[in-house]
Scaffold this motif. Structure first.
Motif, PDB file in Angstrom:
ATOM      1  N   GLN A 160      12.002  86.799  11.731  1.00  0.00           N
ATOM      2  CA  GLN A 160      11.115  86.027  10.861  1.00  0.00           C
ATOM      3  C   GLN A 160       9.886  86.860  10.540  1.00  0.00           C
ATOM      4  O   GLN A 160       9.387  87.583  11.412  1.00  0.00           O
ATOM      5  N   PHE A 161       9.405  86.736   9.312  1.00  0.00           N
ATOM      6  CA  PHE A 161       8.212  87.474   8.905  1.00  0.00           C
ATOM      7  C   PHE A 161       7.184  86.495   8.362  1.00  0.00           C
ATOM      8  O   PHE A 161       7.509  85.600   7.584  1.00  0.00           O
ATOM      9  N   TYR A 162       5.923  86.673   8.789  1.00  0.00           N
ATOM     10  CA  TYR A 162       4.832  85.843   8.298  1.00  0.00           C
ATOM     11  C   TYR A 162       3.720  86.732   7.758  1.00  0.00           C
ATOM     12  O   TYR A 162       3.277  87.657   8.442  1.00  0.00           O
ATOM     13  N   GLU A 163       3.304  86.458   6.558  1.00  0.00           N
ATOM     14  CA  GLU A 163       2.178  87.176   5.960  1.00  0.00           C
ATOM     15  C   GLU A 163       0.894  86.452   6.344  1.00  0.00           C
ATOM     16  O   GLU A 163       0.525  85.436   5.759  1.00  0.00           O
ATOM     17  N   LEU A 164       0.222  86.974   7.352  1.00  0.00           N
ATOM     18  CA  LEU A 164      -0.984  86.342   7.882  1.00  0.00           C
ATOM     19  C   LEU A 164      -2.012  87.398   8.247  1.00  0.00           C
ATOM     20  O   LEU A 164      -1.658  88.496   8.664  1.00  0.00           O
ATOM     21  N   ASP A 165      -3.272  87.035   8.116  1.00  0.00           N
ATOM     22  CA  ASP A 165      -4.373  87.856   8.607  1.00  0.00           C
ATOM     23  C   ASP A 165      -4.868  87.226   9.897  1.00  0.00           C
ATOM     24  O   ASP A 165      -5.441  86.135   9.879  1.00  0.00           O
ATOM     25  N   VAL A 166      -4.640  87.880  11.007  1.00  0.00           N
ATOM     26  CA  VAL A 166      -4.954  87.274  12.311  1.00  0.00           C
ATOM     27  C   VAL A 166      -6.449  87.130  12.546  1.00  0.00           C
ATOM     28  O   VAL A 166      -6.866  86.458  13.488  1.00  0.00           O
ATOM     29  N   ILE A 199       4.300  89.719  12.185  1.00  0.00           N
ATOM     30  CA  ILE A 199       3.133  89.239  11.445  1.00  0.00           C
ATOM     31  C   ILE A 199       2.374  90.428  10.894  1.00  0.00           C
ATOM     32  O   ILE A 199       2.074  91.383  11.626  1.00  0.00           O
ATOM     33  N   ASP A 200       2.055  90.370   9.606  1.00  0.00           N
ATOM     34  CA  ASP A 200       1.207  91.383   8.982  1.00  0.00           C
ATOM     35  C   ASP A 200       0.537  90.734   7.778  1.00  0.00           C
ATOM     36  O   ASP A 200       1.067  89.786   7.195  1.00  0.00           O
ATOM     37  N   LYS A 201      -0.642  91.238   7.423  1.00  0.00           N
ATOM     38  CA  LYS A 201      -1.335  90.668   6.268  1.00  0.00           C
ATOM     39  C   LYS A 201      -0.785  91.196   4.950  1.00  0.00           C
ATOM     40  O   LYS A 201      -1.180  90.727   3.885  1.00  0.00           O
ATOM     41  N   LYS A 202       0.124  92.181   5.029  1.00  0.00           N
ATOM     42  CA  LYS A 202       0.794  92.693   3.843  1.00  0.00           C
ATOM     43  C   LYS A 202       2.303  92.526   4.022  1.00  0.00           C
ATOM     44  O   LYS A 202       2.817  92.571   5.139  1.00  0.00           O
ATOM     45  N   THR A 203       3.009  92.368   2.910  1.00  0.00           N
ATOM     46  CA  THR A 203       4.458  92.175   2.994  1.00  0.00           C
ATOM     47  C   THR A 203       5.234  93.483   2.907  1.00  0.00           C
ATOM     48  O   THR A 203       6.295  93.620   3.494  1.00  0.00           O
TER      49      THR A 203
END
Length: 397
Positions: free
Chosen positions: A43-49, A29-33
């Protein structure tokens, strides 16, 4: 086991690499790709925790959360989320708060009797000035004289900064893991710095006397006990005039050294610690034995140049891929593609011992130079000026 790694930069690379070696399913998980670890996961998720409303629901089916970032707002969000979802979080909030402040860390060293750089003004020049809350070599300024220091004070507010003696000598690193009052030191590695004191190379076997190794391990255990560590801590020292002095500690998953330790000893410190958090019990006692020598090194290739440089070159290169037998290196974490004229790589090279690994490393670099028509090679070290004005190579901080 299905693990969520939060943060896709260099700590995320370390976490994803070791998690895959453990056989875990990795969700990143990261807010940037466009981050280095983006292609090292399942699996990759573009998220701001810190802001995603669905964040709490995300952890259904997640067995373990591994923070791989140093953003305080994000870390606090992870602590809240992990508590709410009852998912183990490999993070010690209290220890991290102390280690992320060089002022608080120095106070801990003083209370614990840990040898550390002498603070200004008890020491003489040269001195080092560094921000308390920065990581590694970020923001470090070397001052050689009282005149330079006065000029710095005239143009810069140094409140919240640390000023201490400059130390010259080889640098070493050691990880300690802790869980429920059980502590274990791993393997001492040697760090080689570039001209900006950023680590460019980890040597998987430190050349230290048995006395100094024991001393370093005791320092690590002492600090872990003082912090009541539940997680992982990295300790960096410098050998100055025959004495190990602690430069800094970081109570979070470090980059570079855990992978070097894994290839040298076969011990995956993230796997051991993660299983302790999931099972809620410490590990069984185990020995840390060197199985082979390791050279772990960062290179930058562009046009006809090959440069060995600090790990900062890996941070902005985009997603990295793992290659086996990369021009003779056992493995490489790299942005290389066949059509690229500029790329970076972290080379992982092993041998029967460190000298064998080093000889193999030289052959690997020769092969890369031959394949890309490289004519210029640079491997820079910090430079210092001695009392007679001569410039020479050195390592120190």
């Amino acid at each position: 086991m299905r693990v969520a790694i939060v943060g896709g930069k260099l700590q995320g690379v370390e976490a994803a690499y070791l998690a895959k070696k453990a056989g875990w399913e990795v969700v990143l998980i990261d807010k940037k790709t466009w981050v280095p670890a983006a292609e090292l996961c399942d699996q990759f998720y573009e998220l701001d925790v810190t802001s995603v409303v669905e964040w709490n629901l995300f952890f259904k089916g997640i067995d373990l959360i591994i923070p791989a970032l140093e953003n305080n707002e994000a870390l606090k969000s992870l602590v809240r989320t992990a508590n709410y979802a009852s998912v183990p979080l490999v993070f010690d909030e209290e220890s991290y708060a102390i280690s992320s402040s060089k002022i608080s860390s120095n106070e801990l060293f003083a209370r614990s009797g840990v040898p550390a750089p002498i603070p200004w003004p008890e020491c003489g020049f040269p001195i080092i000035v560094k921000p308390s809350d920065a990581s590694g070599s970020e923001g470090v300024i070397k001052i050689n004289s009282a005149l330079e220091y006065q000029r710095l004070l005239a143009g810069k507010n140094l409140s919240g900064w640390v000023t201490e003696e400059y130390l010259e000598g080889p640098s070493y690193s050691l990880e300690v893991i802790g869980f429920s009052g059980c502590y274990k030191v791993l393997k001492i590695t040697e760090l080689h710095m570039d001209e900006g004191y950023d680590c460019k190379r980890v040597v998987g076997s430190a050349i230290l006397s048995d006395k100094l190794k024991i001393e370093f391990e005791q320092i690590g255990l002492s600090l872990a006990r003082s912090l009541k560590l539940n997680g992982i801590m990295d300790i960096e020292t410098i050998l100055h005039e025959g004495q190990l002095k602690v430069l800094e500690i970081d109570a979070r998953l470090p980059s570079q050294t855990p992978i070097a330790v894994y290839h040298s000893t076969g011990i995956n410190m993230l796997e051991i610690l993660g299983e302790a958090f999931v099972q809620d019990k410490p590990w069984q006692e185990f020995d840390v034995l060197e199985k082979q020598g390791v050279i772990y090194e960062h290179i930058h290739v562009v046009d006809e140049y090959l440069e060995v440089s600090g790990e900062h070159i890996m941070a902005d290169a985009g997603p990295l891929h793992v290659y086996q037998d990369f021009f003779g290196a056992d493995e490489a974490l790299t942005s290389y593609l066949p059509d690229k004229t500029e790329w970076v790589a972290t080379l992982i090279i092993t041998g029967e011992d460190c000298q064998t690994a080093w000889d193999k490393r030289c052959i690997v670099l020769q092969e890369i130079c031959k394949a890309f028509g490289i004519r210029h090679y640079h491997d820079r070290y910090p430079v210092i000026e001695d009392s007679e004005g001569f410039i020479r190579m050195a390592s120190g901080r």
